[in-house]
Design an enzyme around this catalytic site. Structure first.
Site, PDB file in Angstrom:
ATOM      1  N   ASP A 152       9.351  22.514   5.547  1.00 53.18           N
ATOM      2  CA  ASP A 152       9.118  22.849   4.140  1.00 53.18           C
ATOM      3  C   ASP A 152       9.837  21.885   3.204  1.00 53.18           C
ATOM      4  O   ASP A 152      10.458  22.277   2.222  1.00 53.18           O
ATOM      5  CB  ASP A 152       9.564  24.289   3.858  1.00 53.18           C
ATOM      6  CG  ASP A 152       8.942  24.859   2.593  1.00 53.18           C
ATOM      7  OD1 ASP A 152       7.877  24.353   2.177  1.00 53.18           O
ATOM      8  OD2 ASP A 152       9.526  25.792   2.015  1.00 53.18           O
ATOM      9  N   ASP A 154       9.926  19.871   0.432  1.00 55.24           N
ATOM     10  CA  ASP A 154       9.337  19.496  -0.852  1.00 55.24           C
ATOM     11  C   ASP A 154      10.155  18.387  -1.505  1.00 55.24           C
ATOM     12  O   ASP A 154      11.377  18.300  -1.328  1.00 55.24           O
ATOM     13  CB  ASP A 154       9.317  20.698  -1.804  1.00 55.24           C
ATOM     14  CG  ASP A 154       8.490  21.855  -1.275  1.00 55.24           C
ATOM     15  OD1 ASP A 154       7.385  21.599  -0.766  1.00 55.24           O
ATOM     16  OD2 ASP A 154       8.955  23.008  -1.373  1.00 55.24           O
ATOM     17  N   GLU A 189       4.803  17.709   2.450  1.00 55.34           N
ATOM     18  CA  GLU A 189       4.849  18.960   1.702  1.00 55.34           C
ATOM     19  C   GLU A 189       4.626  18.685   0.212  1.00 55.34           C
ATOM     20  O   GLU A 189       4.190  17.620  -0.203  1.00 55.34           O
ATOM     21  CB  GLU A 189       6.184  19.683   1.945  1.00 55.34           C
ATOM     22  CG  GLU A 189       6.060  20.870   2.885  1.00 55.34           C
ATOM     23  CD  GLU A 189       5.261  22.034   2.303  1.00 55.34           C
ATOM     24  OE1 GLU A 189       4.874  21.971   1.126  1.00 55.34           O
ATOM     25  OE2 GLU A 189       5.043  23.022   3.028  1.00 55.34           O
ATOM     26  N   ASP A 193       7.022  22.248  -6.272  1.00 56.44           N
ATOM     27  CA  ASP A 193       6.686  23.646  -6.014  1.00 56.44           C
ATOM     28  C   ASP A 193       7.612  24.555  -6.817  1.00 56.44           C
ATOM     29  O   ASP A 193       8.849  24.434  -6.727  1.00 56.44           O
ATOM     30  CB  ASP A 193       6.815  23.963  -4.526  1.00 56.44           C
ATOM     31  CG  ASP A 193       5.625  23.466  -3.713  1.00 56.44           C
ATOM     32  OD1 ASP A 193       4.720  22.842  -4.305  1.00 56.44           O
ATOM     33  OD2 ASP A 193       5.593  23.701  -2.482  1.00 56.44           O
ATOM     34  N   ARG A 243      -3.949  20.945  -5.979  1.00 56.79           N
ATOM     35  CA  ARG A 243      -2.818  21.722  -6.496  1.00 56.79           C
ATOM     36  C   ARG A 243      -2.188  21.052  -7.720  1.00 56.79           C
ATOM     37  O   ARG A 243      -1.086  20.529  -7.665  1.00 56.79           O
ATOM     38  CB  ARG A 243      -1.753  21.973  -5.420  1.00 56.79           C
ATOM     39  CG  ARG A 243      -2.278  22.751  -4.237  1.00 56.79           C
ATOM     40  CD  ARG A 243      -1.170  23.068  -3.236  1.00 56.79           C
ATOM     41  NE  ARG A 243      -1.674  23.853  -2.116  1.00 56.79           N
ATOM     42  CZ  ARG A 243      -0.949  24.281  -1.088  1.00 56.79           C
ATOM     43  NH1 ARG A 243       0.343  23.972  -1.052  1.00 56.79           N
ATOM     44  NH2 ARG A 243      -1.480  24.992  -0.122  1.00 56.79           N
TER      45      ARG A 243
END
Length: 464
Positions: A152, A154, A189, A193, A243
């Protein structure tokens, strides 16, 4: 590393001008570390940044406001990892990095005020995560090609943190997907976010490019947190997949952004969220505004004064749409507002026309721009050295920097490798179009929509 206050404070503030201020043009009102009693430090790597923050965390929330200037350069590591994720004809990458350790600056529970500012010429192959923190500013940081997607990893993450300003940064990776990546689509990733109980965030003047999954606003259908409030303004998105953001609930305001080369889907408004999409420029993009995979709880968009006014403009600006194919999707294919944005904005902002965004934003978004902002005054004229092109301003040669010739006027340009972008023109006058690797385009005015005046025009494609 210097763990005592330095006299570089004056120089740092000169770099920022008067831009260290509560007015962010969005929901955030963050001053970061620019507060009475602040202490100023420099750091050459991410471990030193962590050490400085740890030393200041002797009391809950932090002992004092912090301004940290990062001076390291990890361009070589970024370039290596980008190259390691260029797939061969079978889709295999030579040296994937998704199982790498997550190299990160971890900011947890810091509320005394924090600014992380990149010195010009700096770059980092690490991420920055904010957890249960507030009044944080991240500016002028070039961060790229971060390994560790399986962990994960980011580039920037905001978790249960509020009053955050992410401004004038450059974020990049490699938009290709490699065989064997986690979940089949996680070679890298997210770029930014924003999740959980995060509120009042401004994301502005960032250059985000060559990246697949740009940003989340909520990690799942249940991660609504009462509705996050996020502003995205004056960001330059180039050769990105999806996104922008993926919004779940809440309220977003997107104004004066340039969306160029969206290859899958753009602003994705889900879970009954509201998006005000105002005075942006969209070009050469697929599905720029959608509610994807969530048609039963779709969000709503309010379209105001963008360059695209109606479906009649789609061809002119290279806008296309893909069919639903059973993926529970609603799109803005009719280019109509689906609901008026219901929230009164609590901030003052100064916007410019969508055309000015197209003409000028590349001079202001990203790192090394002295944190300058695009104002209406700057839109009054057009500088002689400014051209409508996908990348940085090119030298006045036959081809743009990092491009190679593929065709003369009237011939067919075949994009054999690289990023999929084709430039049409010559001698510093260019228009560009995203074609995609393995595809072809006619080297003609009709194909590119305008005559850049190369005399003669030629075509070249971006090699990386």
């Amino acid at each position: 590393m210097k763990l005592t206050p330095t006299i570089l404070a004056t120089a740092i503030l000169l770099l920022a001008g008067n831009a260290f201020a509560a007015r962010t043009g969005g929901f955030a009102t963050a001053d970061g570390g620019d507060l009475p009693g602040a202490r100023y430090f420099t750091a050459a790597n991410y471990q030193e940044i962590n050490n400085i923050i740890t030393s200041a965390s002797t009391v809950p929330g932090g002992a004092y406001p912090l301004v940290i200037t990062y001076t390291g350069n990890e361009d070589a590591a970024i370039a290596t990892i980008v190259m390691d994720h260029n797939p061969d004809a079978a889709g295999n990458c030579p040296n994937p990095h998704w199982n790498d350790a997550y190299r990160q600056v971890a900011v947890t529970g810091y509320t005394a005020g924090l600014t992380i500012l990149g010195a010009d010429g700096s770059s980092g192959n690490f991420g920055i995560t904010l957890t249960n923190s507030s009044n944080v500013v991240i500016r002028n940081m070039k961060l790229g090609a971060l390994g560790g997607a399986a962990k994960d990893a980011d580039l920037l993450r905001v978790d249960s943190s509020s009053n955050v300003w992410i401004d004038h940064n450059e974020l990049l990776s490699n938009s290709h997907e490699c065989n064997g990546s986690p979940e089949g689509d996680l070679t890298f990733e997210g770029a930014i976010d924003i999740k959980k109980n995060s509120h009042n965030v401004t994301v502005s003047y960032n250059y985000i490019h060559d990246h697949k999954k740009v940003g989340l606003d909520g990690s799942s259908g249940t991660d609504i947190a009462g509705g996050r409030e996020i502003t995205f303004h004056h960001n330059l998105y180039s050769n990105v997949s999806q996104r922008l953001p993926l919004q779940r609930g809440g309220w977003t305001h997107m104004y004066n952004n340039l969306y160029s080369g969206i290859t899958d889907s753009g602003i994705n408004v889900r879970r009954e969220g509201y998006a005000l999409i105002e005075q942006n420029w969209f070009e050469n993009s697929v599905n720029p505004v959608v509610c994807r995979y969530d048609a039963t709880l779709c969000g709503w968009w309010d379209l105001r004064n963008n360059n695209v006014k109606s479906p009649a403009d789609f061809k002119r600006y290279g806008i296309s749409w893909t069919p639903d194919d059973g993926i529970n999707t609603v799109t803005a294919i009719e280019w109509k507002t689906t609901a008026v944005f219901p929230k009164t904005l609590p901030y003052v902002y100064e916007s410019v026309s969508a055309q000015c965004v197209k003409n000028k934003l590349r001079k202001y978004a990203g790192v090394g721009k002295k944190l300058k902002q695009l104002t209406p005054v700057a839109c009054l004229g057009r500088d002689d050295d400014e051209h409508d092109m996908h990348d940085r301003h090119a030298p006045a040669g036959d081809y743009m920097e990092n491009y190679t010739k593929c065709a003369d006027a009237g011939e067919i340009c075949k994009v054999k490798t690289g990023a999929g972008w084709v430039a049409f023109g010559r001698k510093g006058n260019w228009v560009t179009k995203y074609i995609g690797t393995g595809h072809a385009v006619s080297c003609t005015i009709a194909s590119f929509g305008s005559d850049p005046g190369g005399r003669p025009n030629k075509c070249s494609y971006r090699v990386y």
